[in-house]
Design an enzyme around this catalytic site. Structure first.
Site, short mmCIF file in Angstrom:
data_model
loop_
_atom_site.label_atom_id
_atom_site.label_comp_id
_atom_site.label_asym_id
_atom_site.label_seq_id
_atom_site.Cartn_x
_atom_site.Cartn_y
_atom_site.Cartn_z
CB CYS A 120 5.96 -58.83 -65.87
SG CYS A 120 4.40 -58.15 -65.80
CG PHE A 121 3.66 -62.22 -68.30
CD1 PHE A 121 2.39 -62.28 -69.03
CD2 PHE A 121 4.41 -60.80 -68.86
CE1 PHE A 121 2.02 -61.45 -70.02
CE2 PHE A 121 3.98 -60.33 -70.02
CZ PHE A 121 2.67 -60.40 -70.47
#
Length: 276
Positions: free
Chosen positions: A149-150
């Site tokens: 994620c990110f």
């Protein structure tokens, strides 16, 4: 007249409790036992959470996670892997039927994340929503390149200086919206990338370099060190302003706390963890 929602800060808890509490709060809202709720929490130990649909054994180096002494838990929300360490995690639980909640996931993100936007403003950051503009950018959201994620902003996630500063995931169950996400205080990128499986080291390095360009933690861009307590204060005020609500302390009953404990065992079980 300003609406009043519940607020609960459950502090630093283990990963199974943290995920159980989010699910329990969704149940309580669904059954009409409590009003909409905003929750803050942190993690002990630091934990890698994976999305509901992620393939654990194909994407995660489980031995490396254990070697580092980190927790490992599967969320009930989608999305990719998140290392919860130096961060403030938030949850917003609200009925789908709430008059201020749009019916689409992306628009509900926008409404809920307005509270995050105001929180970042309170900390002095010029933050804005990421809105993919081109067909290519929209296609990338459907087919993420990495398990981490990110590494790219999705619809209406928050960006400062061109990099993603808060990652969120949403699920809708039993007539209720649950959105939770990470507000990064600091991040150790090497620790994060060590826990994922890549075809080769070259790909891992390439992904890591791309991540550095696309993601950022609060203390990477702040002139002064910002503490978790400062973040809690800023984002509590941010949600009040962003959602135009007041907040009252939530105290759960003995029966409700027992339900949380029961759900904790679900998230601890191999049946849940290895379901994909």
């Amino acid at each position: 007249m300003t609406e009043t929602w519940n607020f609960i800060n459950t502090g630093s808890k283990d990963p199974y409790y943290n995920m159980a509490m989010d699910e329990a709060l969704l149940n309580f809202v669904s059954r009409g036992e409590i009003d909409p709720v905003i929750r803050f929490y942190t993690w002990n130990p630091a934990t890698l959470s994976i999305g509901y649909f992620q393939r654990l054994q194909k994407e995660i180096d489980i031995d490396k996670v254990k070697e580092k002494g980190f927790g490992l838990v599967r969320r009930q929300t989608g999305g990719r892997g998140v290392l919860h360490d130096k961060e403030l995690t938030y949850s917003v639980i609200v009925p789908e039927s709430h008059p201020n909640m749009p019916s689409t996931v992306t628009e509900a993100y926008r409404v809920i994340s307005q509270g995050l936007l105001e929180g970042f403003k309170n900390l002095g950051f010029d933050t804005y929503f990421a809105v993919p503009k081109t067909p290519e950018e929209r296609q990338k959201l459907k087919q993420p390149r990495s398990s981490v994620c990110f590494d790219a902003p999705s619809w209406y996630e928050l960006v400062v200086e061109g990099r993603k500063i808060a990652g969120s995931a949403q699920t809708r169950q039993k007539g209720v919206i649950l959105q939770h996400g990470s507000i990064l205080q600091d991040i150790d990128i090497d620790e994060l990338f060590d826990m994922f499986i890549y075809k080769n080291e070259r790909l891992k390095l390439k992904m890591k370099e791309a991540f550095v360009e696309k993601a950022v933690a609060i203390n990477d861009i702040s002139d002064e060190h910002i503490t978790i307590s400062q973040m809690e204060e800023a984002f509590e005020k941010g949600f009040k302003k962003g959602l135009n609500i007041e907040l009252k302390p939530l105290e759960l009953t003995e029966a409700q706390l027992a339900e949380v404990e029961e759900l904790t065992e679900k998230y601890r079980s191999d049946e849940w963890m290895f379901r994909k």
